[in-house]
Design a protein around this motif. Structure first.
Motif, short mmCIF file in Angstrom:
data_model
loop_
_atom_site.label_atom_id
_atom_site.label_comp_id
_atom_site.label_asym_id
_atom_site.label_seq_id
_atom_site.Cartn_x
_atom_site.Cartn_y
_atom_site.Cartn_z
N ALA A 1 6.72 -3.22 14.55
CA ALA A 1 6.29 -3.69 13.22
C ALA A 1 6.09 -2.50 12.29
N ALA A 2 5.46 -1.46 12.78
CA ALA A 2 5.24 -0.26 11.96
C ALA A 2 6.57 0.37 11.57
N MET A 3 7.47 0.47 12.53
CA MET A 3 8.79 1.06 12.26
C MET A 3 9.52 0.27 11.17
N ARG A 4 9.45 -1.05 11.23
CA ARG A 4 10.12 -1.89 10.24
C ARG A 4 9.52 -1.69 8.84
N MET B 1 0.83 -1.21 0.00
CA MET B 1 0.00 0.00 0.00
C MET B 1 0.87 1.26 0.00
N LEU B 2 1.92 1.26 0.81
CA LEU B 2 2.80 2.43 0.87
C LEU B 2 3.53 2.66 -0.45
N LYS B 3 3.99 1.58 -1.06
CA LYS B 3 4.66 1.70 -2.36
C LYS B 3 3.68 2.20 -3.43
N SER B 4 2.44 1.72 -3.38
CA SER B 4 1.41 2.18 -4.32
C SER B 4 1.11 3.66 -4.10
N SER C 1 10.60 1.82 7.56
CA SER C 1 12.03 1.82 7.20
C SER C 1 12.27 1.04 5.91
N SER C 2 11.59 -0.10 5.76
CA SER C 2 11.77 -0.91 4.55
C SER C 2 11.25 -0.21 3.30
N CYS C 3 10.38 0.77 3.48
CA CYS C 3 9.85 1.54 2.35
C CYS C 3 10.67 2.79 2.06
N GLY C 4 11.72 3.00 2.86
CA GLY C 4 12.61 4.13 2.60
C GLY C 4 12.39 5.35 3.47
N PHE C 5 11.48 5.27 4.43
CA PHE C 5 11.28 6.39 5.34
C PHE C 5 12.48 6.52 6.27
N THR D 1 10.11 10.69 7.27
CA THR D 1 9.80 11.24 5.96
C THR D 1 10.34 10.33 4.85
N LEU D 2 9.70 10.44 3.74
CA LEU D 2 10.12 9.73 2.53
C LEU D 2 10.15 10.75 1.40
N GLU D 3 11.33 10.97 0.86
CA GLU D 3 11.46 11.88 -0.27
C GLU D 3 10.96 11.16 -1.51
#
Length: 160
Positions: free
Chosen positions: A124-127, A98-101, A130-134, A154-156
């Protein structure tokens, strides 16, 4: 179940289907989050820049959502307020998908950054974030209550 079997739809208030989805999301919210962290869907979704996205099994868009997220657009920044996957569907990669979408959608719309706040004790949320680049940006002690520290992440989003 492979992630291609899921789809996410924007829920825009005003139709009976949307009201049913909002009611379903409110039930999930009550089961998942403490009352102090409850999101006021009825009030917040009246704002034009507040967006609710629900995820379903592709073959069942009329069914109850299995996940949802709420974000707000403010010019070139998006603020993620909530992301939640029902307990029975966790650990399948749905939140990350969902985050990648969302990142891809925001990139197409010219958004520069996606921001969120998370309780640093929610591992779990932190992981997932972080895995999505935040990346971490700021820490606020007692943000969620005594002894509960929040981390702004944040995620640029690079131009598309």
């Amino acid at each position: 179940m492979p992630l291609e079997n899921f789809r996410t739809l924007r829920v825009s208030p005003g139709t009976q289907w949307a009201q049913n989805m909002i009611a379903a999301v409110q039930k999930i919210e009550k089961r998942t989050f403490p009352a102090t962290e409850a999101f006021d869907f009825d009030f917040e979704l009246k704002k034009n820049n507040t967006i609710l996205m629900c995820t379903f099994e592709s073959s069942k868009p009329e069914s109850e959502p299995i996940a949802y997220m709420v974000y707000v657009r403010i010019k070139r920044i998006a603020l993620l307020h909530k992301i939640c996957v029902v307990e029975a569907r966790r650990h399948l990669g749905i939140a990350k998908w969902m985050l990648k979408s969302l990142q891809a959608l925001l990139q197409k719309q010219g958004c520069d950054e996606l921001q969120l706040w998370v309780d640093e004790n929610r591992g779990a949320a932190m992981r997932v974030y972080s895995s999505c680049g935040f990346g971490p940006l700021q820490k606020v002690e007692n943000y969620y209550g005594p002894g509960r520290t929040a981390l702004k992440m944040t995620l640029e989003i690079s131009p598309g």
